[in-house]
Design an enzyme around this catalytic site. Structure first.
Site, PDB file in Angstrom:
ATOM      1  N   SER A 258      -8.229   3.307   1.838  1.00 10.92           N
ATOM      2  CA  SER A 258      -7.389   3.660   3.037  1.00 10.92           C
ATOM      3  C   SER A 258      -6.036   3.581   2.457  1.00 10.92           C
ATOM      4  O   SER A 258      -5.625   2.928   1.619  1.00 10.92           O
ATOM      5  CB  SER A 258      -7.596   3.141   4.465  1.00 10.92           C
ATOM      6  OG  SER A 258      -7.175   1.793   4.163  1.00 10.92           O
ATOM      7  N   LYS A 259      -4.731   3.847   3.413  1.00 11.94           N
ATOM      8  CA  LYS A 259      -3.756   3.986   3.246  1.00 11.94           C
ATOM      9  C   LYS A 259      -3.203   2.456   2.803  1.00 11.94           C
ATOM     10  O   LYS A 259      -2.238   2.035   2.233  1.00 11.94           O
ATOM     11  CB  LYS A 259      -2.630   4.351   4.410  1.00 11.94           C
ATOM     12  CG  LYS A 259      -2.521   5.810   4.914  1.00 11.94           C
ATOM     13  CD  LYS A 259      -1.240   6.073   4.389  1.00 11.94           C
ATOM     14  CE  LYS A 259      -1.294   7.476   3.799  1.00 11.94           C
ATOM     15  NZ  LYS A 259      -0.810   7.594   2.437  1.00 11.94           N
ATOM     16  N   ARG A 260      -3.885   1.484   3.621  1.00 18.22           N
ATOM     17  CA  ARG A 260      -3.705   0.138   3.358  1.00 18.22           C
ATOM     18  C   ARG A 260      -3.768  -0.384   1.825  1.00 18.22           C
ATOM     19  O   ARG A 260      -3.076  -1.342   1.305  1.00 18.22           O
ATOM     20  CB  ARG A 260      -4.725  -0.857   3.937  1.00 18.22           C
ATOM     21  CG  ARG A 260      -4.286  -1.044   5.503  1.00 18.22           C
ATOM     22  CD  ARG A 260      -5.397  -2.032   5.991  1.00 18.22           C
ATOM     23  NE  ARG A 260      -6.714  -1.719   5.830  1.00 18.22           N
ATOM     24  CZ  ARG A 260      -7.674  -2.156   5.317  1.00 18.22           C
ATOM     25  NH1 ARG A 260      -7.439  -3.156   4.783  1.00 18.22           N
ATOM     26  NH2 ARG A 260      -8.979  -1.836   5.071  1.00 18.22           N
TER      27      ARG A 260
END
Ligand code: GLU
Length: 495
Positions: A258-260
């Site tokens: 994910s973006k994280r």
């Protein structure tokens, strides 16, 4: 009878930028269609107007083309079973939804959003796993009542009439048979009240009409597949082969990518300076295993060897280190001219070269490439790595960088002045001549090469780590080298 040609599709929804996982799905589909074996379609699933992002379509098509994943049929190139954009096919879905209603396999539902919301809240409070989803309130609505509602101007949705009991068998070519209990599936919506189809209806109708033979998609769609299988059965159509690709995990293997964890859209990887050939190679091995332990594949080679049987079903961790390694490998494979062409847009963006780039400036850039090629991992690092070749002036290096350990400002300044005098006499500014001249000078001054060359390097480039000093000086050229050495000596003056 001639063997049926493979027809596969990549069916993105333009709700966001092309995700790296989507790029892998597109790649595997392209590979399955191969060069001549079959057809790869691009179909845009843009029926969810609430999540539609206008710039996404362009981003998806640009990204796929950049990767070299050209489609045989699609919205821009057309084809025999178009249009390839679902928003242009709405009447078709309406026709098929009505057909199911007429056959008693679907029904009009007039439930208001308020009723559905209240229902959901009740179900959530009851926490009964079997009690989720639509409760079938309108399933057996008498005809007169339906007409009354229509006369009142209420706009119904069309729901699929899910068989009340039994099981549905889904076969995934990678995972084998999966059995779903029909009681866990509700009467899902086929056509929304605005006349737009849901994903399930449009996807199945199109895969059928577009003669798709294999549906290869991310495994987040597995839960939808039983509904699709039931729709194929209701229409009396043969279902395609289903293959669900393994989920992509974060680099540490914990949780979904994910973006994280940094970049997730293809556009971000492109902007960071990954090469399409490196990304393709990396994505190829992110869920597919070659028969041997070979690691490097061009797209062409991948088309020869790819076989769906070797796709894994277990989640795969997205290793940025591995991707960086591939990028370095492919950067080193380029000729200086090719690499110069790849880094040019990055240098132009950073204002180091004009747009368009005059040929003599480009030729100069080509000369720099062999010096940075070994160490360059991302194209975007080029400005940092090669800025001092391209700039007329460099920012004045800090004194502490110029003065070697165990030396003083004065000693260093004198060395720089000697070097400048010596270099001014050199006409042929080649790396060999420079090396001979500077080594001779170091010896005659009685200084160790390190004590001598480090301040020179910093003076000429502003950095302590650079390609070979003599090659670097040769490429920067006499005039700028002398000027930079003088400037550095000036910085050290006045203690
Ligand atoms: N439109 C869906 C998506 O965005 C397609 C899924 C499928 O391939 O069936 O991924």
């Amino acid at each position: 009878m001639a063997e049926e040609k493979v027809r596969v599709r990549f069916a993105p929804s333009p709700t966001g930028y092309l995700h790296i996982g989507g790029a892998r799905t597109a790649l595997y589909n392209r590979l399955l269609a191969g060069k001549k074996k079959g057809f790869f379609l691009l179909r845009i699933e843009d029926t969810d107007r609430s999540r539609y992002l206008p710039e996404a379509l362009d981003d998806i098509m640009t990204g796929l083309k950049w990767l070299g994943l050209e489609w045989d049929e699609g919205p821009d190139v057309g084809g025999p079973v178009g249009p390839y954009q679902q928003s242009e096919r709405i009447p078709l879905y309406q026709k098929y939804a009505r057909q199911l209603v007429e056959e008693g396999k679907a029904y009009y539902c007039f439930c208001s959003p308020e009723r559905l919301q209240a229902l959901r809240q009740r179900q959530e409070a009851a926490k009964d796993p079997a009690g989720y989803g639509y409760d079938g309130h309108c399933r057996d609505l008498p005809e007169e009542e339906q007409e009354k509602y229509i006369a009142e101007g209420r706009k119904p949705v069309i729901r699929f009439k899910m068989p009340r009991e039994g099981k549905v068998r889904v076969v995934d070519a990678l995972r084998g048979e999966m059995i779903f209990d029909l009681q866990t599936l509700d009467d899902f919506v086929l056509l929304k009240s605005d006349g737009f189809p849901t994903y399930h209806l449009a996807n199945v109708v199109d895969d059928h009409l577009m003669k798709i033979t294999h549906v290869m998609r991310g495994d987040e769609w597995i839960a939808s597949t039983p509904r699709h299988v039931l729709l194929y059965q209701a229409f009396g159509w043969e279902a395609p082969v289903f293959l669900h690709l393994p989920v992509l995990l974060s680099p540490d293997g914990k949780g979904k990518l994910s973006k994280r964890h940094g970049a997730t859209s293809l556009r971000e990887f492109r902007e960071k300076g990954y090469l399409p050939e490196a990304l393709n190679n990396f994505l190829l091995l992110l869920g597919w295993h070659p028969p041997d332990d070979r690691e490097l594949f061009t797209l062409e080679e991948a088309m020869e060897v790819f076989s769906p049987e070797r796709i894994s079903t277990s989640p795969v961790a997205f290793s940025l280190d591995k991707l960086n390694w591939f990028n370095g490998v492919y950067i080193r494979k380029l000729t200086p001219e090719e690499l110069a062409a790849r880094v040019l847009p990055f240098l132009q963006k950073d204002g180091l070269l004009p747009e368009p780039c005059p040929p003599e400036r480009f030729n100069y850039l080509v000369r720099i490439m062999p010096l940075v090629q070994e160490r360059l991992k991302l194209l975007s690092e080029i400005t940092e790595m090669a800025g001092y070749f391209l700039r007329e002036e460099i920012p004045p290096p800090p004194r502490e960088l110029l003065i070697p350990k165990k030396s003083t400002a004065d000693q260093t300044r004198l060395l720089l002045i000697e070097a400048e005098k010596e270099l001014a006499k050199v006409d042929d500014f080649s790396s060999e001549t420079l090396e001979t001249a500077l080594r001779r000078l170091a010896a005659s001054l009685g200084v160790k090469p390190g004590t001598f060359f480090m301040p020179l390097r910093v003076a000429v480039t502003g950095k302590t780590a650079t390609p070979g000093l003599f090659e670097t000086m040769a490429v920067i050229g006499k005039e700028r080298v002398l000027r930079r050495i003088r400037a550095a000596a000036g910085i050290l003056a006045g203690d």
